[in-house]
Design a protein around this motif. Structure first.
Motif, mmCIF file in Angstrom:
data_model
loop_
_atom_site.group_PDB
_atom_site.id
_atom_site.type_symbol
_atom_site.label_atom_id
_atom_site.label_comp_id
_atom_site.label_asym_id
_atom_site.label_seq_id
_atom_site.Cartn_x
_atom_site.Cartn_y
_atom_site.Cartn_z
ATOM 1 N N ARG A 120 82.213 11.901 17.492
ATOM 2 C CA ARG A 120 82.494 10.591 16.870
ATOM 3 C C ARG A 120 82.956 10.752 15.431
ATOM 4 N NH1 ARG A 120 78.306 6.206 17.257
ATOM 5 N NH2 ARG A 120 80.001 5.064 16.283
ATOM 6 N N ARG A 138 77.704 14.897 20.250
ATOM 7 C CA ARG A 138 78.173 13.502 20.266
ATOM 8 C C ARG A 138 78.463 13.004 18.846
ATOM 9 N NH1 ARG A 138 74.332 13.271 24.493
ATOM 10 N NH2 ARG A 138 72.732 12.481 23.075
ATOM 11 N N ILE A 139 77.593 13.353 17.904
ATOM 12 C CA ILE A 139 77.836 12.958 16.502
ATOM 13 C C ILE A 139 79.126 13.591 16.006
ATOM 14 C CG2 ILE A 139 77.000 13.174 14.118
ATOM 15 C CD1 ILE A 139 74.103 13.102 15.377
ATOM 16 N N GLU A 192 71.912 8.291 17.719
ATOM 17 C CA GLU A 192 71.601 9.548 18.429
ATOM 18 C C GLU A 192 70.198 10.021 18.090
ATOM 19 O OE1 GLU A 192 73.319 10.874 20.789
ATOM 20 O OE2 GLU A 192 75.098 9.613 20.557
ATOM 21 N N GLU A 220 73.051 18.324 22.347
ATOM 22 C CA GLU A 220 73.878 17.266 22.931
ATOM 23 C C GLU A 220 74.122 16.157 21.920
ATOM 24 O OE1 GLU A 220 72.181 15.909 26.611
ATOM 25 O OE2 GLU A 220 72.083 17.958 27.420
ATOM 26 N N ALA A 221 73.078 15.756 21.217
ATOM 27 C CA ALA A 221 73.231 14.714 20.196
ATOM 28 C C ALA A 221 74.160 15.183 19.082
ATOM 29 C CB ALA A 221 71.868 14.325 19.637
ATOM 30 N N SER A 271 67.708 7.908 19.911
ATOM 31 C CA SER A 271 67.653 8.278 21.322
ATOM 32 C C SER A 271 66.742 9.491 21.534
ATOM 33 C CB SER A 271 69.072 8.562 21.836
ATOM 34 O OG SER A 271 69.022 8.976 23.169
ATOM 35 N N ALA A 287 75.119 9.011 13.212
ATOM 36 C CA ALA A 287 73.981 9.834 13.630
ATOM 37 C C ALA A 287 72.772 9.000 14.035
ATOM 38 C CB ALA A 287 73.586 10.795 12.504
#
Length: 185
Positions: free
Chosen positions: A179, A175-176, A16, A171-172, A19, A13
């Protein structure tokens, strides 16, 4: 060998969250359920010039009175949510809603699930703040935690904040979750 799933998820995390903070400048955290509390597992308070209050890794928060907690609670499956609420009631840490208050809580949780995020205004040490939290869930799996962005309430109206911040946060979170969906080696 001493590296837990929670630590792995926090490590996934952190980039992200950084970012988001680089882009939006506000502090962002990742919280996970730990017993009957939410625990901050990763945070960008140290990287945000706008962090009025700082929450360290390991900081414990209430499930019922935080955007992070309400977001996670709303996205738990019904049996897990009921078990958590019973455990909170049994621990005596927070006043458990009953009757009409419980109905109001259930309505609020349903709204959070439908919107896909929670919001909460609260007085912090130095300012009035608004928090927005989105869930992190592995597809087909349980909610793993929530990403929460905090901003000064006076900085912008909530509808504007939602339209600006929630898409990046979602979005983050995706992605987390992607993954984290691969089991740890």
């Amino acid at each position: 060998d001493g590296f837990s799933d929670d630590q792995y998820l926090a490590a996934v995390a952190r980039p992200e969250l950084l970012s988001i903070t680089r882009s939006l400048r506000w502090p962002v955290s990742f919280g996970m359920l730990a017993g009957t509390d939410i625990v901050v597992r990763a945070s960008t308070d140290d990287a945000s010039p706008l962090a009025a209050d700082r929450f360290s890794i390991g900081y414990r928060m209430s499930v019922l009175t935080t955007a992070t907690g309400l977001c996670v609670l709303a996205h738990l499956d019904r049996p897990s949510r009921d078990a958590l609420l019973a455990a909170i009631a049994g621990a005596g840490g927070a006043a458990m809603p009953t009757g009409r208050e419980r109905t109001t809580l259930e309505t609020r949780l349903r709204e959070i699930r439908n919107r896909g995020f929670s919001t909460l205004d609260r007085r912090r040490q130095s300012t009035d703040a608004t928090s927005i939290a989105v869930p992190v869930s592995v597809p087909g799996g349980p909610v793993r935690g929530a990403i929460t962005l905090r901003f000064a309430k006076a900085a912008l109206a909530l509808p504007v904040a939602i339209s600006r911040y929630v898409p990046a946060m979602r979005e983050a979170a995706h992605r987390i979750a992607a993954r984290a969906g691969d089991p740890m080696p």
